[in-house]
Design a protein around this motif. Structure first.
Motif, PDB file in Angstrom:
ATOM      1  N   ASP A  47       0.846  -1.199   0.000  1.00 19.74           N
ATOM      2  CA  ASP A  47       0.000   0.000   0.000  1.00 19.74           C
ATOM      3  C   ASP A  47       0.881   1.249   0.000  1.00 19.74           C
ATOM      4  O   ASP A  47       2.098   1.180   0.115  1.00 19.74           O
ATOM      5  CB  ASP A  47      -1.000   0.005   1.147  1.00 19.74           C
ATOM      6  N   GLN A  48       0.233   2.401  -0.154  1.00 19.87           N
ATOM      7  CA  GLN A  48       0.953   3.666  -0.304  1.00 19.87           C
ATOM      8  C   GLN A  48       1.847   3.983   0.900  1.00 19.87           C
ATOM      9  O   GLN A  48       2.988   4.408   0.740  1.00 19.87           O
ATOM     10  CB  GLN A  48      -0.049   4.810  -0.515  1.00 19.87           C
ATOM     11  N   ILE A  94      15.482   0.852  -6.474  1.00 17.64           N
ATOM     12  CA  ILE A  94      14.460   1.867  -6.767  1.00 17.64           C
ATOM     13  C   ILE A  94      13.635   1.447  -7.975  1.00 17.64           C
ATOM     14  O   ILE A  94      12.399   1.536  -7.952  1.00 17.64           O
ATOM     15  CB  ILE A  94      15.108   3.252  -6.987  1.00 17.64           C
ATOM     16  N   ASN A  95      14.295   0.985  -9.024  1.00 18.29           N
ATOM     17  CA  ASN A  95      13.566   0.556 -10.229  1.00 18.29           C
ATOM     18  C   ASN A  95      12.608  -0.597  -9.932  1.00 18.29           C
ATOM     19  O   ASN A  95      11.454  -0.574 -10.364  1.00 18.29           O
ATOM     20  CB  ASN A  95      14.535   0.159 -11.340  1.00 18.29           C
ATOM     21  N   LEU A  96      13.079  -1.597  -9.200  1.00 15.92           N
ATOM     22  CA  LEU A  96      12.226  -2.736  -8.872  1.00 15.92           C
ATOM     23  C   LEU A  96      11.031  -2.323  -8.012  1.00 15.92           C
ATOM     24  O   LEU A  96       9.897  -2.736  -8.276  1.00 15.92           O
ATOM     25  CB  LEU A  96      13.034  -3.815  -8.155  1.00 15.92           C
ATOM     26  N   VAL A  97      11.287  -1.514  -6.999  1.00 18.74           N
ATOM     27  CA  VAL A  97      10.213  -1.063  -6.103  1.00 18.74           C
ATOM     28  C   VAL A  97       9.203  -0.227  -6.880  1.00 18.74           C
ATOM     29  O   VAL A  97       7.983  -0.427  -6.765  1.00 18.74           O
ATOM     30  CB  VAL A  97      10.787  -0.283  -4.897  1.00 18.74           C
ATOM     31  N   ASN A  98       9.677   0.708  -7.699  1.00 15.75           N
ATOM     32  CA  ASN A  98       8.763   1.570  -8.451  1.00 15.75           C
ATOM     33  C   ASN A  98       7.965   0.808  -9.504  1.00 15.75           C
ATOM     34  O   ASN A  98       6.774   1.064  -9.682  1.00 15.75           O
ATOM     35  CB  ASN A  98       9.529   2.730  -9.084  1.00 15.75           C
ATOM     36  N   ILE A 107      -0.014   2.229  -6.937  1.00 14.13           N
ATOM     37  CA  ILE A 107       0.526   3.130  -5.921  1.00 14.13           C
ATOM     38  C   ILE A 107       1.135   4.342  -6.617  1.00 14.13           C
ATOM     39  O   ILE A 107       1.760   4.224  -7.678  1.00 14.13           O
ATOM     40  CB  ILE A 107       1.593   2.386  -5.070  1.00 14.13           C
ATOM     41  N   ILE A 108       0.953   5.526  -6.029  1.00 10.13           N
ATOM     42  CA  ILE A 108       1.502   6.762  -6.580  1.00 10.13           C
ATOM     43  C   ILE A 108       2.996   6.789  -6.312  1.00 10.13           C
ATOM     44  O   ILE A 108       3.434   6.692  -5.163  1.00 10.13           O
ATOM     45  CB  ILE A 108       0.820   7.989  -5.947  1.00 10.13           C
ATOM     46  N   LEU A 109       3.787   6.923  -7.378  1.00  8.74           N
ATOM     47  CA  LEU A 109       5.238   6.874  -7.270  1.00  8.74           C
ATOM     48  C   LEU A 109       5.794   8.200  -6.758  1.00  8.74           C
ATOM     49  O   LEU A 109       5.250   9.260  -7.038  1.00  8.74           O
ATOM     50  CB  LEU A 109       5.865   6.534  -8.610  1.00  8.74           C
TER      51      LEU A 109
END
Length: 95
Positions: free
Chosen positions: A15-16, A77-81, A89-91
């Motif tokens: 979640d966010q 960061i790339n994987l999470v985003n 989810i808002i990046l």
């Protein structure tokens, strides 16, 4: 490695609020090293570019780590985003 990362993403980027906490920790230049305790996993910042993700167990009041993965900041960061985007989810951008 892929299985550990996939489990991390599924369990922690749900979640966010969880996403925001994790991404803030990763981006933060004020935190040079330290740990971020998620629901199941721990993210350990070794320096501003290198992170270790591990599943932590407490057995007989002792901390045990059975699997871990070392990952570069940009790849994390790339994987999470990418995962967060698929979840709606808002990046967040870097600071």
């Amino acid at each position: 490695m892929r299985e550990l990362i996939q489990s991390f993403l599924e369990d922690e980027i749900s979640d966010q609020e969880f996403y925001d906490g994790i991404i803030d920790f990763i981006y933060s230049y004020n935190i040079r090293c330290g740990e971020y305790e998620c629901n199941r996993f721990v993210i350990k910042k070794m320096d501003h570019l290198n992170f270790i993700i591990f599943d932590e167990y407490v057995i007989d009041a002792k901390r045990e780590i059975h699997n871990s993965v070392l990952i570069h900041k940009n790849k994390l960061i790339n994987l999470v985003n990418e995962y967060a985007k698929r979840q709606g989810i808002i990046l967040r951008n870097s600071y």
